[in-house]
Design a protein around this motif. Sequence first.
Motif, short mmCIF file in Angstrom:
data_model
loop_
_atom_site.label_atom_id
_atom_site.label_comp_id
_atom_site.label_asym_id
_atom_site.label_seq_id
_atom_site.Cartn_x
_atom_site.Cartn_y
_atom_site.Cartn_z
N GLU A 201 0.83 -1.20 0.00
CA GLU A 201 0.00 0.00 0.00
C GLU A 201 0.87 1.25 0.00
O GLU A 201 1.76 1.41 0.82
N GLY A 202 0.60 2.13 -0.95
CA GLY A 202 1.34 3.38 -1.05
C GLY A 202 2.66 3.27 -1.80
O GLY A 202 3.32 4.30 -2.01
N LEU A 203 3.03 2.07 -2.24
CA LEU A 203 4.31 1.89 -2.91
C LEU A 203 4.17 1.21 -4.27
O LEU A 203 5.16 0.77 -4.85
N SER A 204 2.96 1.12 -4.79
CA SER A 204 2.75 0.42 -6.05
C SER A 204 2.70 1.36 -7.25
O SER A 204 2.83 0.91 -8.39
N ARG A 205 2.52 2.66 -7.01
CA ARG A 205 2.45 3.61 -8.12
C ARG A 205 3.84 4.14 -8.44
O ARG A 205 4.66 4.39 -7.55
N LEU A 206 4.10 4.35 -9.72
CA LEU A 206 5.42 4.80 -10.16
C LEU A 206 5.80 6.13 -9.52
O LEU A 206 6.95 6.31 -9.09
N ASP A 207 4.87 7.08 -9.42
CA ASP A 207 5.24 8.38 -8.87
C ASP A 207 5.63 8.28 -7.40
O ASP A 207 6.53 9.00 -6.93
N ASP A 208 4.98 7.38 -6.66
CA ASP A 208 5.37 7.17 -5.26
C ASP A 208 6.75 6.53 -5.17
O ASP A 208 7.56 6.87 -4.30
N GLN A 209 7.02 5.60 -6.06
CA GLN A 209 8.33 4.94 -6.08
C GLN A 209 9.43 5.94 -6.41
O GLN A 209 10.50 5.93 -5.79
N ILE A 210 9.18 6.80 -7.39
CA ILE A 210 10.18 7.80 -7.77
C ILE A 210 10.41 8.78 -6.63
O ILE A 210 11.55 9.18 -6.34
N ARG A 211 9.33 9.17 -5.95
CA ARG A 211 9.46 10.08 -4.81
C ARG A 211 10.35 9.47 -3.74
O ARG A 211 11.24 10.13 -3.20
N ARG A 212 10.15 8.19 -3.44
CA ARG A 212 10.97 7.52 -2.42
C ARG A 212 12.42 7.37 -2.90
O ARG A 212 13.36 7.52 -2.10
N ALA A 213 12.60 7.10 -4.18
CA ALA A 213 13.96 6.99 -4.71
C ALA A 213 14.69 8.31 -4.57
O ALA A 213 15.88 8.35 -4.21
N ARG A 214 13.99 9.41 -4.83
CA ARG A 214 14.63 10.72 -4.70
C ARG A 214 14.96 11.03 -3.24
O ARG A 214 16.02 11.57 -2.94
N TYR B 176 10.38 -3.05 -16.53
CA TYR B 176 9.66 -1.93 -15.90
C TYR B 176 10.56 -0.70 -15.78
O TYR B 176 10.17 0.41 -16.17
N VAL B 177 11.77 -0.89 -15.27
CA VAL B 177 12.69 0.24 -15.11
C VAL B 177 13.09 0.78 -16.48
O VAL B 177 13.20 2.00 -16.68
N SER B 178 13.29 -0.11 -17.44
CA SER B 178 13.64 0.33 -18.80
C SER B 178 12.52 1.15 -19.42
O SER B 178 12.75 2.21 -20.02
N LYS B 179 11.29 0.68 -19.28
CA LYS B 179 10.14 1.37 -19.87
C LYS B 179 9.98 2.78 -19.30
O LYS B 179 9.70 3.73 -20.04
N TRP B 180 10.15 2.92 -18.00
CA TRP B 180 9.89 4.19 -17.34
C TRP B 180 11.17 4.97 -17.04
O TRP B 180 11.15 5.92 -16.26
N SER B 181 12.25 4.60 -17.69
CA SER B 181 13.54 5.25 -17.44
C SER B 181 13.49 6.77 -17.59
O SER B 181 14.01 7.50 -16.73
N PRO B 182 12.90 7.32 -18.66
CA PRO B 182 12.86 8.79 -18.78
C PRO B 182 12.14 9.46 -17.62
O PRO B 182 12.58 10.50 -17.11
N GLU B 183 11.03 8.86 -17.18
CA GLU B 183 10.28 9.42 -16.06
C GLU B 183 11.06 9.32 -14.76
O GLU B 183 11.04 10.24 -13.93
N ILE B 184 11.77 8.20 -14.59
CA ILE B 184 12.58 8.03 -13.38
C ILE B 184 13.70 9.06 -13.34
O ILE B 184 13.93 9.72 -12.32
N ILE B 185 14.38 9.24 -14.46
CA ILE B 185 15.47 10.21 -14.53
C ILE B 185 14.95 11.62 -14.24
O ILE B 185 15.55 12.38 -13.46
#
Length: 254
Positions: free
Chosen positions: A167-180, A240-249
């Motif tokens: 819960e709270g960690l399945s969406r890409l934007d939440d994952q990127i926020r935590r990575a940052r 998954y990481v490859s697909k969303w690489s631009p958004e992650i960066i």
Amino acid sequence: MQASNDLGPFREGDSVLRPVRPWTASIHALLAALRRHGFAAALLPQGFDEVWERVAYLPGTTGDLDDNEEMRSERALRSAASLLRRYHDCSRLPLRDLAVDGLWQLPARAPAEVICHGDFAPYNVVLNDGEVTGIIDFETAHPGPRCWDLAYAVYRWAPLSSESRVEGLSRLDDQIRRARILLDAYGLPVAERSLMPDTIIARLEALLTFMEQEAARGVERYRRDLQDGHDNIYRLDIAYVSKWSPEIIAGLCE
């Protein structure tokens, strides 16, 4: 007497025992060096013989993101990143001797900037009062670039996975926020973050290669992992990481 290679660690009083491996001497040398240089958040080595190694038990709670609510907190995330940075910085001090003389389970990678923990994930730390205060299980430690270790930490702590059902960690934007948050707390310069997705992918590909090699050698743990489809999870996460690489960066560097 020889302990089974598939036997996991177990607690005996204030110690934790696990079977000796070819790299045990290197791990104990690393742990002893960390203590000499003032890093007390790692396991205290207590010696080993031809069968068992022994380290001091680190008090605190353990768990993963899916079964420990405290481990999912931003406080735990920030303290984990800060502790990893302190570990990396301290591991540089004895690096030359350890890198030259050490035998490691995972191959050393150039440039050997630090001694990577190799598996800095929520299940390999201990929590006290909501903060990460200790690091356990150094079995996959090896010399390498700090970003090699940091990339796997981001992958596990964000977590950058299509399979996350927490819960709270399945969406890409939440994952990127935590990575940052993790990279900010670690202190990685923004200019060095654009390579993070590619490094995560390379790290997971190296893990797959290692699993396949160990399974081919007959190591039961990795044979079971492949039979149970654990490798497929990593392949999905690579995609998954490859697909969303631009958004992650963009999220890490903005």
